[in-house]
Design a protein around this motif. Structure first.
Motif, PDB file in Angstrom:
ATOM      1  N   ALA A   1       0.834  -1.201   0.000  1.00  0.00           N
ATOM      2  CA  ALA A   1       0.000   0.000   0.000  1.00  0.00           C
ATOM      3  C   ALA A   1       0.871   1.256   0.000  1.00  0.00           C
ATOM      4  CB  ALA A   1      -0.925  -0.006   1.217  1.00  0.00           C
ATOM      5  N   ARG A   2       1.942   1.238   0.780  1.00  0.00           N
ATOM      6  CA  ARG A   2       2.840   2.395   0.828  1.00  0.00           C
ATOM      7  C   ARG A   2       3.483   2.639  -0.529  1.00  0.00           C
ATOM      8  NH1 ARG A   2       8.209   2.247   4.478  1.00  0.00           N
ATOM      9  NH2 ARG A   2       8.719   0.683   2.890  1.00  0.00           N
ATOM     10  N   GLU A   3       3.966   1.567  -1.179  1.00  0.00           N
ATOM     11  CA  GLU A   3       4.609   1.722  -2.482  1.00  0.00           C
ATOM     12  C   GLU A   3       3.623   2.201  -3.542  1.00  0.00           C
ATOM     13  OE1 GLU A   3       7.925   1.454  -3.169  1.00  0.00           O
ATOM     14  OE2 GLU A   3       8.086   1.295  -0.992  1.00  0.00           O
ATOM     15  N   LEU A   4       2.382   1.762  -3.438  1.00  0.00           N
ATOM     16  CA  LEU A   4       1.356   2.210  -4.385  1.00  0.00           C
ATOM     17  C   LEU A   4       0.918   3.642  -4.122  1.00  0.00           C
ATOM     18  CD1 LEU A   4      -1.051  -0.877  -4.579  1.00  0.00           C
ATOM     19  CD2 LEU A   4       0.397  -0.003  -6.425  1.00  0.00           C
ATOM     20  N   GLY A   5       1.104   4.115  -2.892  1.00  0.00           N
ATOM     21  CA  GLY A   5       0.561   5.415  -2.507  1.00  0.00           C
ATOM     22  C   GLY A   5      -0.923   5.335  -2.222  1.00  0.00           C
ATOM     23  N   ALA A   6      -1.372   4.185  -1.701  1.00  0.00           N
ATOM     24  CA  ALA A   6      -2.791   3.971  -1.410  1.00  0.00           C
ATOM     25  C   ALA A   6      -3.060   4.158   0.077  1.00  0.00           C
ATOM     26  CB  ALA A   6      -3.197   2.562  -1.831  1.00  0.00           C
ATOM     27  N   ALA A   7      -4.145   4.845   0.381  1.00  0.00           N
ATOM     28  CA  ALA A   7      -4.515   5.074   1.775  1.00  0.00           C
ATOM     29  C   ALA A   7      -5.455   3.995   2.301  1.00  0.00           C
ATOM     30  CB  ALA A   7      -5.181   6.441   1.916  1.00  0.00           C
ATOM     31  N   ALA A   8      -5.900   3.096   1.444  1.00  0.00           N
ATOM     32  CA  ALA A   8      -6.871   2.075   1.834  1.00  0.00           C
ATOM     33  C   ALA A   8      -6.298   1.129   2.877  1.00  0.00           C
ATOM     34  CB  ALA A   8      -7.294   1.275   0.598  1.00  0.00           C
ATOM     35  N   PRO A   9      -7.152   0.591   3.752  1.00  0.00           N
ATOM     36  CA  PRO A   9      -6.671  -0.422   4.692  1.00  0.00           C
ATOM     37  C   PRO A   9      -6.123  -1.628   3.923  1.00  0.00           C
ATOM     38  CG  PRO A   9      -9.076  -0.369   4.648  1.00  0.00           C
ATOM     39  CD  PRO A   9      -8.609   0.822   3.890  1.00  0.00           C
ATOM     40  N   ALA A  10      -5.055  -2.203   4.451  1.00  0.00           N
ATOM     41  CA  ALA A  10      -4.395  -3.320   3.779  1.00  0.00           C
ATOM     42  C   ALA A  10      -4.040  -4.376   4.810  1.00  0.00           C
ATOM     43  CB  ALA A  10      -3.140  -2.829   3.054  1.00  0.00           C
ATOM     44  N   TRP A  11      -4.330  -5.622   4.474  1.00  0.00           N
ATOM     45  CA  TRP A  11      -4.006  -6.691   5.409  1.00  0.00           C
ATOM     46  C   TRP A  11      -3.571  -7.949   4.657  1.00  0.00           C
ATOM     47  CZ3 TRP A  11      -8.975  -4.851   4.680  1.00  0.00           C
ATOM     48  CH2 TRP A  11      -9.924  -5.739   4.185  1.00  0.00           C
TER      49      TRP A  11
END
Length: 369
Positions: free
Chosen positions: A126-136
């Motif tokens: 998620a960090r590398e994508l620049g996404a703020a969505a929850p990730a698990w």
């Protein structure tokens, strides 16, 4: 109000280095000469008498070679990691769906195994994508894509999320010693799906999962020291009785999963247009076709292109089936995956307007190990 969930896009990523049987013939000639006494030879061995077992029947033509039908394996290069493959696959799926990372509501990642033992790759992706969505992270060994597909679909159907990115990857080459014959048929890869709301009748119709507890002990994992004294995560063949059950139970796991999903959806086996199996061996697709009594023309195997890429196999087979136009909008497609010490499962989908990412580069362009 229930929402209908389905696939919007699909992309895969394979690493940059190619290994063929010639690599082991050159660098591990003694192990090749003693192949039948090594891990791979013992795992997939023929009996002393003709067999009626479908697994043994389909395996038989491959027993004459120590590599058991392996043609090519794509493995991580020096600068590549499971996360870098996942990132490329994720970007491919997002681009195909014409979505940005900001359009994602959730990210689910099934890495076998992630870049570090803990935590998994999800938040790093998620960090590398620049996404703020929850990730698990989700773990079900080689069935991670099927379990993740069920989980993502359920969340969309419940109205909790609109767009979910599902990523699965395999990095066998980082887990196996090159002197271990198990490395002869295992490779690396990643796949990514974007799921979201789709119009009826398209999308995910149902899933049936069963556990594979009989295979507990089939392989071992842990931290060992490599030849340079560095701590590395390794996988090795385990109890041979558990490994035998992995073969012996393959038919019943497939039958239970498929019977469960057809019963749940009310769709007869003969009405399914195409079947996508994970293909950990050269003969697994033909084995599944024999067990289910279907024509081999109604399935596909990417094993000759990639070898056994574990958790990435289902997405790779599905991607190539779609790219080669073996499936079309409106087709009923059954997806099946099996993982040792985890789950086996089948998902039935009605194929819709699914955008595809780019094809991986041909093997002729890869760096030869």
């Amino acid at each position: 109000m229930a929402h209908h969930a389905g696939l919007k896009s699909l992309a895969i990523c394979s690493p940059s280095t190619l290994r063929t049987p010639d690599y082991w013939r050159k660098h591990h000639a003694q192990a090749v000469a003693e192949a039948e006494s090594k891990s791979l030879g013992r795992l997939f061995a023929g009996g002393s008498a003709p067999s009626t077992d479908p697994f043994q029947i389909e395996m038989q033509p491959y027993l004459s070679t120590p590599f058991r039908g392996t043609v090519e394996c794509r493995v991580l290069g020096p600068e590549e990691t499971p996360l870098s493959l996942e990132l490329q696959a994720a970007r491919g799926a997002l681009a195909a769906a014409q979505l940005s990372p900001g359009d994602l509501d959730a990210i689910i990642v099934a890495s076998f195994v992630p870049d570090r033992l803990f935590p998994g790759n999800a938040v790093f992706l998620a960090r590398e994508l620049g996404a703020a969505a929850p990730a698990w992270n989700l773990e079900s060994t080689c069935t991670g894509a099927i379990v993740g597909l069920q989980s993502a679909s359920a969340l969309i159907q419940a109205g909790a999320y609109r767009n979910v990115l599902l990523v699965s990857s395999c990095s066998y080459s980082r887990m196996l010693e090159l002197s271990d014959s198990l490395s002869w048929f295992m490779g690396d890869g990643a796949g990514a799906l974007v799921l979201g709301e789709v119009p009826e009748p398209y999308g995910v119709l149902g899933t049936k999962l069963v556990n594979t507890q009989s295979t507990c002990g089939a392989f071992g994992t842990g931290v060992k020291l490599d030849e340079d004294g560095r701590a590395v995560f390794r996988m090795w063949s385990g109890d041979e009785e558990a490994a035998r059950r992995m073969r012996d139970d393959a038919a019943s796991q497939l039958e239970a999963s498929v019977a469960g999903v057809t019963a749940a959806t009310g769709v007869a086996l003969e009405d399914i247009d195409f079947f996508v199996f994970n293909t950990p061996t050269a003969w697994f697709a033909s084995f599944c076709a024999r067990v289910l009594g279907i024509s081999s023309e109604r399935t596909i195997s990417v094993y000759p292109r990639y070898g056994n890429i574990g958790a990435a196999l289902m997405m790779a087979n599905l991607f190539h089936a779609a790219h080669e136009k073996k499936i079309a909008a409106g087709d009923l497609v059954l997806l099946y995956g099996v993982g040792s010490v985890s789950t086996a499962g089948a998902t039935l989908v009605r194929w819709g307007d699914v955008a595809l990412g780019p094809l991986p580069p041909p093997s002729s362009t890869l760096r030869l190990a």
